[in-house]
Write a protein that holds these residues in place. Structure first.
Motif, PDB file in Angstrom:
ATOM      1  N   THR A 118      -8.190   8.090  -7.609  1.00  0.00           N
ATOM      2  CA  THR A 118      -7.016   7.237  -7.783  1.00  0.00           C
ATOM      3  C   THR A 118      -5.764   8.087  -7.990  1.00  0.00           C
ATOM      4  O   THR A 118      -5.841   9.232  -8.422  1.00  0.00           O
ATOM      5  N   ASP A 119      -4.624   7.497  -7.666  1.00  0.00           N
ATOM      6  CA  ASP A 119      -3.316   8.076  -7.966  1.00  0.00           C
ATOM      7  C   ASP A 119      -2.514   6.948  -8.602  1.00  0.00           C
ATOM      8  O   ASP A 119      -1.957   6.102  -7.904  1.00  0.00           O
ATOM      9  N   SER A 120      -2.502   6.892  -9.939  1.00  0.00           N
ATOM     10  CA  SER A 120      -1.865   5.776 -10.638  1.00  0.00           C
ATOM     11  C   SER A 120      -0.350   5.760 -10.437  1.00  0.00           C
ATOM     12  O   SER A 120       0.251   4.691 -10.444  1.00  0.00           O
ATOM     13  N   ASP A 121       0.281   6.925 -10.245  1.00  0.00           N
ATOM     14  CA  ASP A 121       1.730   6.954 -10.005  1.00  0.00           C
ATOM     15  C   ASP A 121       2.079   6.298  -8.670  1.00  0.00           C
ATOM     16  O   ASP A 121       3.021   5.503  -8.586  1.00  0.00           O
ATOM     17  N   ALA A 122       1.317   6.615  -7.625  1.00  0.00           N
ATOM     18  CA  ALA A 122       1.560   6.037  -6.300  1.00  0.00           C
ATOM     19  C   ALA A 122       0.905   4.670  -6.151  1.00  0.00           C
ATOM     20  O   ALA A 122       1.135   3.979  -5.165  1.00  0.00           O
ATOM     21  N   GLN A 123       0.078   4.287  -7.113  1.00  0.00           N
ATOM     22  CA  GLN A 123      -0.705   3.052  -7.092  1.00  0.00           C
ATOM     23  C   GLN A 123      -1.554   2.965  -5.818  1.00  0.00           C
ATOM     24  O   GLN A 123      -1.512   1.997  -5.068  1.00  0.00           O
ATOM     25  N   THR A 124      -2.335   4.046  -5.612  1.00  0.00           N
ATOM     26  CA  THR A 124      -3.262   4.103  -4.486  1.00  0.00           C
ATOM     27  C   THR A 124      -4.617   4.593  -4.980  1.00  0.00           C
ATOM     28  O   THR A 124      -4.714   5.204  -6.045  1.00  0.00           O
ATOM     29  N   PHE A 125      -5.654   4.322  -4.183  1.00  0.00           N
ATOM     30  CA  PHE A 125      -6.966   4.903  -4.422  1.00  0.00           C
ATOM     31  C   PHE A 125      -7.648   5.115  -3.079  1.00  0.00           C
ATOM     32  O   PHE A 125      -7.224   4.573  -2.056  1.00  0.00           O
ATOM     33  N   VAL A 126      -8.712   5.901  -3.098  1.00  0.00           N
ATOM     34  CA  VAL A 126      -9.471   6.174  -1.879  1.00  0.00           C
ATOM     35  C   VAL A 126     -10.781   5.418  -1.935  1.00  0.00           C
ATOM     36  O   VAL A 126     -11.507   5.469  -2.931  1.00  0.00           O
ATOM     37  N   LEU A 127     -11.065   4.698  -0.859  1.00  0.00           N
ATOM     38  CA  LEU A 127     -12.290   3.925  -0.709  1.00  0.00           C
ATOM     39  C   LEU A 127     -12.929   4.390   0.591  1.00  0.00           C
ATOM     40  O   LEU A 127     -12.415   4.104   1.669  1.00  0.00           O
ATOM     41  N   GLY A 128     -14.011   5.160   0.480  1.00  0.00           N
ATOM     42  CA  GLY A 128     -14.583   5.770   1.680  1.00  0.00           C
ATOM     43  C   GLY A 128     -13.575   6.746   2.245  1.00  0.00           C
ATOM     44  O   GLY A 128     -13.109   7.636   1.546  1.00  0.00           O
TER      45      GLY A 128
END
Length: 181
Positions: A118-128
């Protein structure tokens, strides 16, 4: 909606006094729905192999039911959309497909899986292999929490390049409930 061979369903049922079971609800659950990123049919049998749908690896066996196409080599990466039914394989980190249906468009995109990073600052995460942007998403079943690595989620969204701009992000809560009627 008619069920087809290879569909994955979740059945909510009541246990009757005589020990029989009566279904109250049957939900059809796809593992991933969206754009085919790549295909890898086996050279000897193009009905089996693997593909990547929305960054999620999918294993296709001889037992997988194929609807609206006859073999993996007939799917076009970057153009064709599919709906995959099956179960996640924790050993291979892929979905073992029981049924794959080729869709006429990609108006609905849905991915499920365990958040990798996850990258909470960018509000993203990786799924697969997919970066998911949840900055404008409605978070369901999160309470006051944010998406974290290791959490199983379901994301529904619109596709923008190889990044998913999520409309709804739901933390999946698995539970088994038995009740006698």
């Amino acid at each position: 909606n008619t069920l087809k061979i290879g569909d994955y369903v979740i059945i909510t049922a009541d246990i009757m006094n005589d020990g029989s079971r009566e279904a109250r609800k049957v939900d059809l659950e796809e593992a991933v729905e969206g754009l085919v990123f790549s295909t890898s049919p086996e050279s000897g049998d193009t009905r089996v192999g693997s593909l990547n749908v929305m960054g999620q690896d999918v294993t296709v066996s001889a037992n997988t039911s194929l609807d609206n196409f006859a073999s993996l080599d007939l799917l076009t990466a970057g153009t064709d959309c599919v709906e995959v039914y099956g179960l996640p394989n924790p050993i291979t980190s892929s979905v073992d497909a029981s049924r794959i249906e080729k869709k006429s468009d990609c108006s609905e995109i849905e991915v499920k899986g365990v958040i990798g990073s996850t990258d909470s600052d960018a509000q993203t995460f990786v799924l697969g292999g997919l970066t998911v942007d949840y900055s404008t998403a409605q978070l369901v079943n999160f309470g006051s929490d944010q998406p974290t690595a290791g959490l199983f989620v379901e994301a529904e969204a619109d596709l923008q390049a190889q990044r998913l701009q999520v409309d709804t992000l739901e933390a999946e809560i698995l539970r088994l409930e038995a009740r006698k009627v």
